[in-house]
Design an enzyme around this catalytic site. Structure first.
Site, short mmCIF file in Angstrom:
data_model
loop_
_atom_site.label_atom_id
_atom_site.label_comp_id
_atom_site.label_asym_id
_atom_site.label_seq_id
_atom_site.Cartn_x
_atom_site.Cartn_y
_atom_site.Cartn_z
N LYS A 35 35.17 5.79 53.18
CA LYS A 35 34.91 7.08 52.58
C LYS A 35 36.19 7.85 52.27
O LYS A 35 37.18 7.76 53.00
CB LYS A 35 34.04 7.95 53.53
CG LYS A 35 32.73 7.31 53.93
CD LYS A 35 31.72 7.20 52.81
CE LYS A 35 30.98 8.47 52.55
NZ LYS A 35 29.90 8.75 53.45
N LYS A 90 31.84 3.78 45.50
CA LYS A 90 30.58 4.17 46.14
C LYS A 90 30.09 5.43 45.44
O LYS A 90 30.66 6.51 45.62
CB LYS A 90 30.81 4.43 47.63
CG LYS A 90 29.53 4.68 48.36
CD LYS A 90 29.74 4.74 49.85
CE LYS A 90 28.41 4.98 50.54
NZ LYS A 90 27.69 6.15 50.04
N CYS A 98 45.07 45.49 28.16
CA CYS A 98 45.02 45.17 29.59
C CYS A 98 46.09 44.11 29.85
O CYS A 98 46.06 43.03 29.24
CB CYS A 98 43.64 44.63 29.95
SG CYS A 98 43.58 43.95 31.61
N ASP A 132 28.08 8.70 44.36
CA ASP A 132 27.41 9.75 45.11
C ASP A 132 26.12 10.09 44.39
O ASP A 132 26.03 11.05 43.64
CB ASP A 132 28.34 10.97 45.18
CG ASP A 132 28.01 11.84 46.37
OD1 ASP A 132 27.13 11.45 47.16
OD2 ASP A 132 28.62 12.91 46.51
N GLU A 174 33.90 -2.04 45.32
CA GLU A 174 33.12 -1.28 44.34
C GLU A 174 33.22 0.21 44.64
O GLU A 174 33.27 0.58 45.81
CB GLU A 174 31.62 -1.63 44.44
CG GLU A 174 31.32 -3.10 44.41
CD GLU A 174 29.88 -3.43 44.78
OE1 GLU A 174 29.06 -2.51 44.98
OE2 GLU A 174 29.57 -4.63 44.87
N CYS A 205 36.38 43.39 31.34
CA CYS A 205 37.24 44.56 31.24
C CYS A 205 37.24 44.96 29.76
O CYS A 205 37.38 44.12 28.88
CB CYS A 205 38.65 44.20 31.69
SG CYS A 205 39.90 45.30 31.06
N CYS A 262 38.65 48.11 35.75
CA CYS A 262 39.49 46.92 35.83
C CYS A 262 40.59 47.10 36.88
O CYS A 262 41.30 48.11 36.87
CB CYS A 262 40.11 46.66 34.45
SG CYS A 262 41.34 45.35 34.47
N TYR A 279 23.77 -2.62 42.09
CA TYR A 279 24.76 -3.25 42.95
C TYR A 279 24.24 -4.39 43.83
O TYR A 279 25.01 -4.97 44.58
CB TYR A 279 25.52 -2.23 43.81
CG TYR A 279 24.65 -1.31 44.65
CD1 TYR A 279 23.84 -1.79 45.65
CD2 TYR A 279 24.71 0.06 44.46
CE1 TYR A 279 23.08 -0.94 46.42
CE2 TYR A 279 23.95 0.93 45.23
CZ TYR A 279 23.15 0.43 46.20
OH TYR A 279 22.39 1.27 46.96
N CYS A 336 44.07 47.26 34.64
CA CYS A 336 44.42 48.32 33.67
C CYS A 336 43.54 49.55 33.81
O CYS A 336 43.71 50.51 33.07
CB CYS A 336 44.32 47.78 32.25
SG CYS A 336 42.62 47.54 31.71
N1 5U1 Z 1 28.62 0.23 45.33
C1 5U1 Z 1 27.71 0.15 46.30
N2 5U1 Z 1 27.11 1.21 46.84
N3 5U1 Z 1 26.25 0.72 47.75
C2 5U1 Z 1 25.40 1.38 48.59
N4 5U1 Z 1 27.27 -0.97 46.86
C3 5U1 Z 1 26.35 -0.64 47.78
N5 5U1 Z 1 25.63 -1.40 48.60
C4 5U1 Z 1 24.77 -0.78 49.42
C5 5U1 Z 1 24.62 0.62 49.44
C6 5U1 Z 1 23.67 1.28 50.35
O1 5U1 Z 1 24.02 -1.50 50.27
C7 5U1 Z 1 24.26 -2.91 50.37
C8 5U1 Z 1 23.97 -3.28 51.75
C9 5U1 Z 1 23.40 -3.63 49.40
#
Ligand code: 5U1
Length: 681
Positions: A321, A122, A439, A124, A120, A433, A415, A232, A418
């Site tokens: 990562k 991850k 220019c 941010d 999957e 400018c 500028c 998830y 020019c």
């Molecule tokens: N895609 C995904 N991100 N994530 C973060 N799965 C997932 N599972 C996580 C976490 C912290 O924890 C599992 C241990 C459920």
């Protein structure tokens, strides 16, 4: 007392609104126009105002946010929220597999020693836990320390991809669901752009923006920031039997109405995990959300149970990562770059630093307000961020590492190219400018824009060649292009007789154009491709456009007072009029655009299409023009507004995306039928 008829009406409105919300935000496939949805919501709001006692926490009206809180309550998780162990190399991923095989020795396919994983992206964002009782959302909480987080129920209710009530059957009386709340890249960019315009503080990255938005005491503020959530995992449940695999539990979440990441995939063996990492890495820049790696999880829930935990992380999962997108380096000096419209951008020259997979030596500082807000000096150690294909930017300075005598960054008065005066208009974040097309920096950029594909589409005239021609003074403004001779071009470095001939031929071809392309090619500030099209359709002649007043301009859809001012200013400048006259004298011409029938009469008005792959009977650009003539909008990427995707031969990722999110896929024959043409044999 509320009568039965009102109760039934409210319940119907709830059902309809939940359904259409799910189609729009989870499936990315709306069934009704926005205006229709708004009408349903207003009807419910009216009934709730008349009878406040019928308002429930799961009412679709709660998406806009209720009253602000004084402070957050603590929320204890029903099961601890775990974190993931990290890996930064393929070797570390391979040792993960070895550890799993050792621990599970004899407990899984001993012949092949292969394991099935769910891979999957991850995200941010911010981990969030949701609790549903009898299928109704009753609590949302941040992760906090894993045991206790903050109660953010009031804010999660404003996130449209989180169901307020669950769909389908087999719903446990108690259900805890985990996932990541994130801010889509487009929302983040819009948020920061508006903040920059208003001179307000910007967010460092979508994660901070998502966290800041979720931790608002006023849910109305959260509702304004467009957040989303991908789920998830399932946490605690009561009176319900979990499926045997993680992938099935994800399917179950989808059936109940949760949004799950469409990139999730079950793979076999660790090499397939590494291949997945590679392919998601390649896609990363084009994904509509930020990710910082991928996660591998053993798919078999029995094996997960056997493996258990170490400290606060499960042994059965690993986060692989991507290389860091933010790094620290020295800001050596600052230069000022001049853009096509004269905008002056301060550019940081950095000690070379490897970030996001490439070595970066330059990064944008945006504008002077931003430099002041971020309190950045030359000599500072700064954090540089490079996300995807976006221009690297300086995110902030590290105050602890500031030298004793840092040098302030000062905007030049004239500028650097020019020497014309640099001016900053009130209300504008960027200084500019004042040299206009005189220019050289602006002229060069203007020529590159003029030649580009969506403008005059001059085949073979790329940015490098424009630089070369300009620096040798063979061209100084747009119209000089049409005076070029084959011998002059052939004398350039790395240019043969044949390429020179081709370029002159391409210039000749470009003279037969369309009014909309020509207007766009002029590079009027704020006039992009779509505004140029609207202008061409409305005025149908350049003369009429040049003579239009502000009121007439503003009567066109998507033209407001600012764009109207830019257009008026452009045509008030004699040097621009001279360039236009020279271009027309050189032979540029276009057919008079056809009169647009009354918009409401167009059969495809309100429909949005995406074209992908190759068609045997016509080019994609031809199909686009024909669909647009019938009132449709044709876009490059799939969105929730897309009516259908027309897929030709070799249709790639767009077809796959459409399939995944359930958008209708139509064939070339359907396309031809729609635009009223027969297929060639
Ligand atoms: N895609 C995904 N991100 N994530 C973060 N799965 C997932 N599972 C996580 C976490 C912290 O924890 C599992 C241990 C459920």
């Amino acid at each position: 007392m509320i009568n039965e008829a009102i109760k039934i009406e409210v319940s119907n409105l709830h059902k309809q609104l939940h359904h259409h919300n799910h189609c729009y935000y989870v499936l990315d496939n709306p069934e009704i126009p926005d205006s229709h949805y708004d009408k349903l919501l207003q009807a419910l709001q009216r009934l709730e105002n008349q009878h406040p006692e019928i308002k429930t926490p799961d009412s679709p009206t709660q998406r806009v946010g209720g009253a602000p809180l004084k402070k957050f309550k603590a929320a204890t998780h029903l099961l601890p929220m775990l974190s993931l162990a990290n890996a930064f190399s393929s070797e570390a991923v391979q040792s993960f597999e070895r550890r799993l095989q050792d621990r599970l020795d004899g407990h899984f396919n001993p012949e092949t020693q292969t394991l099935h994983f769910m891979a999957e992206p991850k995200l941010d964002g911010l981990a969030v836990s949701l609790i549903y009782e009898q299928g109704v959302l009753i609590r949302g909480a941040t992760r906090g320390d894993g045991q206790t987080g903050e109660d953010i129920t009031h804010n999660v209710r404003t996130i449209h991809s989180i169901p307020l009530t669950l769909k389908g059957d087999n719903i446990p009386p108690l259900l805890e669901v985990r996932g990541e709340v994130y801010m889509p890249k487009a929302s983040f960019e819009k948020l920061n752009k508006n903040a920059r315009k208003a001179g307000k503080r910007t967010f460092m990255n979508p994660r901070n923006a998502a966290a800041g938005s979720l931790r608002q005491l006023d849910p109305k503020a959260t509702a304004k920031r467009l957040l989303a959530m991908y789920c998830y995992s399932i946490g605690k449940t009561e009176d319900w039997t979990l499926p045997t695999t993680h992938s099935e539990s994800i399917k179950q979440l989808k059936h109940w109405g949760f949004s799950v990441c469409p990139e999730n995939k079950v793979v076999t063996g660790i090499q397939a995990c590494l291949d997945y990492y590679q392919s998601i890495g390649e896609k990363r820049a084009s994904l509509p959300y930020e990710i910082d790696g991928v996660v591998y999880k053993i798919d078999d829930l029995n094996l997960q149970k056997q493996l258990g935990f170490i400290s606060k992380s499960p042994r059965w999962a690993l986060a692989h990562k991507f290389p860091a997108q933010e790094e620290m380096t020295l800001l050596e000096t600052v230069d000022f770059q001049v853009g096509r419209t004269g905008a002056i951008t301060p550019v940081a020259r950095l000690a070379p630093i490897f970030v996001g997979g490439v070595t970066v030596t330059n990064a944008t500082l945006h504008n002077m307000d931003e430099i002041q807000r971020k309190d950045i000096y030359i000599g500072d150690t700064v954090i540089v961020r490079r996300a995807g294909d976006v221009i690297p930017e300086v995110v902030r300075a590290v105050p602890d590492k500031r030298p004793p005598e840092p040098q302030p960054i000062i905007m030049p008065t004239h500028c650097p190219i020019c020497s014309a005066e640099i001016i900053q208009l009130e209300g504008e974040a960027k200084a500019r400018c004042s040299g206009g097309l005189y220019c050289p920096a602006q002229a060069k950029q203007a020529i590159k824009h003029f030649a580009s594909r969506k403008a005059m589409d001059i085949d073979g005239l790329g940015d490098k060649l424009v630089e070369q021609l300009f620096d040798l003074t063979l061209i100084q403004q747009i119209n000089d292009l049409y005076q070029l001779k084959t011998e002059q071009v052939a004398s350039l470095e790395r240019m043969g007789e044949k390429s020179a001939h081709n370029l002159i031929q391409a210039l000749e071809t470009s003279k037969q154009t369309h009014l909309s392309h020509f207007i766009y090619a002029l590079g009027i500030r704020e006039v992009g491709e779509s505004t140029a099209k609207s202008l061409a359709q409305y005025f149908r002649s350049l003369d009429t456009l040049q003579q239009a007043d502000s009121e007439t301009l503003q009567s066109i859809d998507d033209i407001g007072p600012i764009v109207a001012d830019r257009i008026l200013y452009f045509f008030s400048q004699q040097h621009n009029l001279d360039v236009i006259e020279a271009l027309i004298a050189a032979g540029i011409q276009w057919p008079t655009p056809e009169k647009t029938p009354n918009e409401d009469d167009l059969p495809l008005q309100g429909h949005h299409y995406v074209l992908t792959g190759t068609f045997s009977s016509l080019k994609r650009t031809e199909a686009k023009t024909k669909l647009e003539k019938l009132g449709a909008k044709v876009t490059a990427s799939i969105s929730k507004k897309t009516t259908a995707v027309f897929a030709g031969k070799k249709a790639g990722s767009k077809r796959t995306k459409a399939e995944k999110i359930g958008i209708k896929i139509s064939s070339e024959a359907d396309l031809l039928a729609l635009i009223g043409e027969k297929q060639e044999n």
